[in-house]
Design a protein around this motif. Structure first.
Motif, mmCIF file in Angstrom:
data_model
loop_
_atom_site.group_PDB
_atom_site.id
_atom_site.type_symbol
_atom_site.label_atom_id
_atom_site.label_comp_id
_atom_site.label_asym_id
_atom_site.label_seq_id
_atom_site.Cartn_x
_atom_site.Cartn_y
_atom_site.Cartn_z
ATOM 1 N N GLY A 1 -12.249 5.816 31.129
ATOM 2 C CA GLY A 1 -12.590 6.974 31.939
ATOM 3 C C GLY A 1 -13.718 6.786 32.937
ATOM 4 O O GLY A 1 -14.210 7.767 33.492
ATOM 5 N N TYR B 1 -11.762 -0.350 35.909
ATOM 6 C CA TYR B 1 -11.832 1.051 35.472
ATOM 7 C C TYR B 1 -11.332 1.086 34.037
ATOM 8 O O TYR B 1 -10.212 0.647 33.740
ATOM 9 C CB TYR B 1 -10.963 1.939 36.354
ATOM 10 N N THR C 1 -13.038 7.465 42.608
ATOM 11 C CA THR C 1 -12.955 7.983 41.240
ATOM 12 C C THR C 1 -12.322 9.370 41.144
ATOM 13 O O THR C 1 -11.662 9.682 40.155
ATOM 14 C CB THR C 1 -14.354 8.009 40.597
ATOM 15 N N ASP C 2 -12.511 10.198 42.179
ATOM 16 C CA ASP C 2 -11.922 11.534 42.128
ATOM 17 C C ASP C 2 -10.414 11.505 42.366
ATOM 18 O O ASP C 2 -9.728 12.517 42.165
ATOM 19 C CB ASP C 2 -12.596 12.450 43.151
ATOM 20 N N GLN C 3 -9.874 10.356 42.766
ATOM 21 C CA GLN C 3 -8.440 10.231 43.029
ATOM 22 C C GLN C 3 -7.685 9.539 41.898
ATOM 23 O O GLN C 3 -6.449 9.523 41.893
ATOM 24 C CB GLN C 3 -8.219 9.452 44.338
ATOM 25 N N ILE C 4 -8.398 8.972 40.960
ATOM 26 C CA ILE C 4 -7.737 8.227 39.884
ATOM 27 C C ILE C 4 -6.828 9.114 39.052
ATOM 28 O O ILE C 4 -5.735 8.707 38.657
ATOM 29 C CB ILE C 4 -8.799 7.516 39.011
ATOM 30 N N GLN C 5 -7.256 10.352 38.801
ATOM 31 C CA GLN C 5 -6.419 11.264 38.018
ATOM 32 C C GLN C 5 -5.100 11.592 38.715
ATOM 33 O O GLN C 5 -4.155 12.068 38.087
ATOM 34 C CB GLN C 5 -7.182 12.559 37.745
ATOM 35 N N HIS C 6 -5.032 11.324 40.021
ATOM 36 C CA HIS C 6 -3.804 11.561 40.777
ATOM 37 C C HIS C 6 -2.985 10.283 40.956
ATOM 38 O O HIS C 6 -2.020 10.248 41.725
ATOM 39 C CB HIS C 6 -4.132 12.142 42.154
ATOM 40 N N LEU D 1 0.751 10.153 37.681
ATOM 41 C CA LEU D 1 -0.020 9.754 36.506
ATOM 42 C C LEU D 1 -0.043 10.934 35.541
ATOM 43 O O LEU D 1 -0.671 11.963 35.799
ATOM 44 C CB LEU D 1 -1.448 9.373 36.916
ATOM 45 N N SER E 1 -1.096 10.942 32.348
ATOM 46 C CA SER E 1 -2.272 11.003 31.473
ATOM 47 C C SER E 1 -3.201 9.843 31.794
ATOM 48 O O SER E 1 -2.759 8.748 32.141
ATOM 49 C CB SER E 1 -1.840 10.946 30.008
ATOM 50 N N VAL E 2 -4.509 10.098 31.683
ATOM 51 C CA VAL E 2 -5.485 9.017 31.889
ATOM 52 C C VAL E 2 -5.889 8.401 30.554
ATOM 53 O O VAL E 2 -6.749 7.520 30.518
ATOM 54 C CB VAL E 2 -6.741 9.540 32.631
ATOM 55 N N LYS E 3 -5.262 8.860 29.494
ATOM 56 C CA LYS E 3 -5.578 8.315 28.176
ATOM 57 C C LYS E 3 -5.167 6.845 28.122
ATOM 58 O O LYS E 3 -4.056 6.487 28.513
ATOM 59 C CB LYS E 3 -4.846 9.113 27.095
#
Length: 271
Positions: free
Chosen positions: A70, A67, A89-94, A45, A47-49
């Motif tokens: 953000g 989700y 939620t702490d894994q979404i950025q990965h 991933l 970008s989470v934008k």
């Protein structure tokens, strides 16, 4: 001919630009009341934008979780899934969009679609849940057990299940506060390998076919005070119950008995 090539190249570019979303390799089988993780992820991933992740039932399009912008949108969930369906939620950025579903119910069986939108791309995967209707429930005593040194005591453990008695693979009794195995029931035999409890503990053989694995502990000692766990393995399932043994000094028992008899004694004196 050149036009056909252009069309083919456009199709290939669309496929190449598509988002590859990964799920589990097969159906998820879990017992009633358990928790299950529905896998959904991308390899990387960037970008989470503008990231949006939707989990929906495929049969009804019910929104299980969302989700967006953000954060988890719990208010958007269908009511049956509130407080039961959670993102990591702490894994979404990965790139991990997996969903944990707690307290599995019979009506949860079915297919779930995870659809991921990242900027101009999107992709999806489908996860199937199969609910195992067999449920293993193990219960102990609702109250603390009190006893005096030298007395015998029974620590309750009963199994509520449709599993046949022959399918009980293992039952273990442990003193959890000291991590000591008190007794092990396996291959239709019960034995204790711990020196402290050898020849002092036993099951009730005539009750085992009823799912009763209560433990009889003889000649209570001071060091027997603590928390005991009865863990049952049967039919591919496991469950446990705990019982706390509290020791009372002999004087306390006598005093309690005296207080109980006191009104009767006063009544006789008045008479």
């Amino acid at each position: 001919m050149r036009r056909s090539r252009c069309v083919l190249m456009s199709v290939l570019l669309m496929i190449a630009d598509g988002l590859i979303v990964k799920g589990p390799s097969g159906p998820l089988v879990a017992p009633l009341g358990s928790s299950v993780v529905l896998s959904c992820s991308v390899d990387e991933l960037l970008s989470v934008k503008d990231l949006e992740v939707e989990w929906r039932r495929t049969d009804s399009e019910t929104l299980v979780h969302l989700y967006q912008d953000g954060e988890s949108r719990t208010a958007a969930q269908q009511q049956d899934y509130q407080d039961r369906a959670h993102f990591f939620t702490d894994q979404i950025q990965h790139g991990n969009f997996s969903l944990r579903l707690d307290d599995l119910r019979a009506e949860d069986e079915g297919q779930y679609k995870c659809k991921v939108y990242i900027q101009q791309e999107s992709g999806e995967t489908v996860v199937q849940i199969k609910v195992n209707a067999e449920r293993l429930l193990v219960s102990g005593s609702d109250q603390h057990i009190s006893s005096s040194v030298g007395e015998d005591v029974t620590l309750s453990c009963s199994v509520d299940s449709h599993i046949p008695p022959g399918d009980f693979e293992e039952v273990s009794w442990k003193k959890t506060d000291e991590d000591i195995q008190v007794l092990l029931y396996q291959n239709n035999e019960a034995h204790s390998s711990n020196e402290r409890y050898r020849d002092r503990v036993k099951l009730f053989p005539a009750e085992i076919h009823k799912g009763n694995f209560s433990l009889r502990l003889k000649s209570i000692r001071t060091e027997d005070k603590g928390v005991y766990m009865c863990k049952v393995f049967a039919g591919g399932l496991s469950a446990n119950a705990t019982v706390e043994l509290e020791r009372l000094a002999p004087g306390s028992i006598i005093k309690a008995a005296a207080l109980l008899n006191q009104p009767h004694a006063l009544h006789n004196a008045e008479a």
